[in-house]
Design a protein around this motif. Sequence first.
Motif, PDB file in Angstrom:
ATOM      1  N   THR A 557       0.560  -1.088   0.341  1.00  0.00           N
ATOM      2  CA  THR A 557       0.162  -0.005   0.414  1.00  0.00           C
ATOM      3  C   THR A 557       0.526   1.091   0.238  1.00  0.00           C
ATOM      4  O   THR A 557       0.515   2.316  -0.411  1.00  0.00           O
ATOM      5  CB  THR A 557      -0.407   0.048   1.306  1.00  0.00           C
ATOM      6  OG1 THR A 557      -0.068   0.097   2.692  1.00  0.00           O
ATOM      7  CG2 THR A 557      -1.734  -1.960   0.749  1.00  0.00           C
ATOM      8  N   SER A 578      -2.673  -1.417  -5.584  1.00  0.00           N
ATOM      9  CA  SER A 578      -3.088  -1.298  -3.877  1.00  0.00           C
ATOM     10  C   SER A 578      -2.193   0.100  -3.556  1.00  0.00           C
ATOM     11  O   SER A 578      -2.426   0.526  -2.520  1.00  0.00           O
ATOM     12  CB  SER A 578      -2.349  -2.486  -3.199  1.00  0.00           C
ATOM     13  OG  SER A 578      -1.019  -2.250  -3.884  1.00  0.00           O
ATOM     14  N   THR A 580      -1.490   3.360  -2.103  1.00  0.00           N
ATOM     15  CA  THR A 580      -2.230   4.744  -1.902  1.00  0.00           C
ATOM     16  C   THR A 580      -1.237   5.777  -1.553  1.00  0.00           C
ATOM     17  O   THR A 580      -1.578   6.968  -1.830  1.00  0.00           O
ATOM     18  CB  THR A 580      -2.770   4.081  -1.127  1.00  0.00           C
ATOM     19  OG1 THR A 580      -2.493   4.138   0.245  1.00  0.00           O
ATOM     20  CG2 THR A 580      -4.138   3.769  -1.652  1.00  0.00           C
TER      21      THR A 580
END
Length: 723
Positions: A557, A578, A580
């Motif tokens: 992430t 995935s 971010t």
Amino acid sequence: MARYKEYGYDIKDGVGIIPEWEMEIEEWAFQGCEELKRIDIPQWVTKIGKGAFSGCENLKDISLPEWLEEIGEDAFSDCSCLEEISLPRWLKKIDSGAFSGCTSLMSISIPSSITEIKGNRFGGTFSGCSSLTSISIPPSVTKIGEKAFFYCKSLSSISISPTVKEIGNETFSGCSSLTSISIPESVMKIGDRAFSHCSSLTSISIPQSINKIGEYVFCGCSSLTSISIPLSVAVIGDWAFSGCSSLTSINIPESVMKIGDWAFSQCSSLTSFSIPPSVMKMGICAFYGCSSLTSISIPPSVTEIGGSAFDGCKSLMNIVVSKDNKVYDSREDCNAIIHTESNTLIRGCVNTIIPPSVMKMGNCAFCGCSSLTSITIPESVMKIGDWAFSHCSSLTSISIPPSAIDLGKGAFCGCSSLMSISIPPSVTEIGDSAFYGCSSLTSISIPPSVIEIGDSAFYGCSSLTGISIPPSVTEIGGCAFSGCSSLTGISIPPSVTKIKGSILGGTFSGCSSLTSIIVSKDNKDYDSREDCNAIIDTESNTLICACKNTIIPPSVTEIGEGAFYDCSSLTSISIPSSVTEIKGSTFNGCSSLNSIVVSKENKVYDSREDCNAIIHSDSNTLIRGCMNTIIPPSVTEIGDSAFSGCSSLTSISILPSVTKIGGSAFSGCSSLTSISIPPSVTGIGYRAYSECYNLMSVFIPKGCNVHIGAFEDCPENLVITRY
């Protein structure tokens, strides 16, 4: 704005007019009057107020009245065209800064009515009079104040009257043309920095009336070859002779009790000196960088030797401590200084033989001994202090005894010839920068006793091809293996619970040959899931360290700070849906990167229009580009460090949609030759184009706000055109 009209003064055709009955010229009356070229002061004027003619840069001709008694502070400061002025014989006071910055003033005669040449920390009477070549101090003067002749760069000679009792701080500092000066016996005090950076001064005699040589007094007097210190001097202050690089010898009299910190540092021509039996204390770095010094004798009186006192004395071959000294010794003719009570060797040289009674190698004990090729450390030694062998650049091998339990910070830093070293199983910690810059080190065995590897411990060990991290290690410091450009693989054992990051890069940043990264499957804190060739923080799903073969797994992430930093062999990268968050400087220095793809399913980032870049979708900010990037017309901002280190980038088209170019955006793009900034750009950040070494021309719109450091370290002939 000048006030002269408020006081009934005037200027006509460049000539100042003051009423005949005036007795005092008001403060700041003509300040900054560029139109003033000449003025005759009326005969009844006794005082010229503070700053009265300050900054009258075209004032060239002035006549002072016979009865003038006082010239105020900064009265004629920065009158840069004033070449000469005749001071009246009844003048009693010339205040601080009165003629400071009069850069065309070549000579001046001080009347015998003056008792003090004033000055303060902001400037002296003649500070910055860079054309002043000579001056005579009359017998009436008893004090030459602070900064009185500060940076009078053309002053080649000065005669000081035998009535002068005090020379203030920085009085002659920066008088780079002054070749000699005679200080009379009347002088009781010489202020700090009084003659600092008088770079043409060859010799000076200090009178018997002086009992202390203050701080920085002769610092930077690079032509000083000899100096006579009288028997009256008890203290040689901090930095007193620092940087006197032509000083070959000095006679320290038997009255001296203290030699201050850095007192003779960087006296690189000093071959010998005698420490008298009166000296009790030698300060920190007192003889640092005295690279021609061959021998030292420590008398019985010395009770304190400051840290690094003889660092960088690379020619030192002989060290003797008097047998009557109660604090230090050179037992067994070891050619070293040993602190007797603690059995700590605090200074060695090329001929040192470490006695078997020594228990500790002190901080910086052999620092800068560049001729030292080998040394045997006896089994009595339990600790190797911080920087103990740092910059021993000829040292090829060393064996650390099994008694040693502590390797200090920077212990072998800069030992660029060191090819092998044996670390015993007694060592539990490898300190910060312990082997920093050991560029010839090809292999090293870390014993299973080591628990911690410090920050930058093996930084720049560019010949290191492999390393085994034992299962005892729990912590690996920031940049611990950065710049190990020959390292091909790394394995992280189950014991490691902490891998520190850094804004300068990850633990393995700059390991350009690294192809394999494996984390043990039994590690509870980190993993290399899906054989990704990376280190991932398991709990946060953050990728913290990568290599050229890394494939970012779809469960990651966040890409951590500096994860790919200086990964110069990386050619392509794919960002999964995935991810971010991508931290700053993540891809800095990835000079071979030519392909960037962001998954179309990613909700935070994109690489729209196959642009070969990472764009933050909401803000339309390009956060990372490469050599093949084409900036899309929807991008409004080029983020900080977006193209930093893209040394293969030869050209880039910045479209009219862009309004801002961030800090270091194109820093290190050394193949860029020209840049055209569109009219839409309103701001260019700090170091945006720094280190663009081939940048020849830049076109910037007039309305754009450009940071003063935007083009730091660019070519001197860079042409910047505002349109």
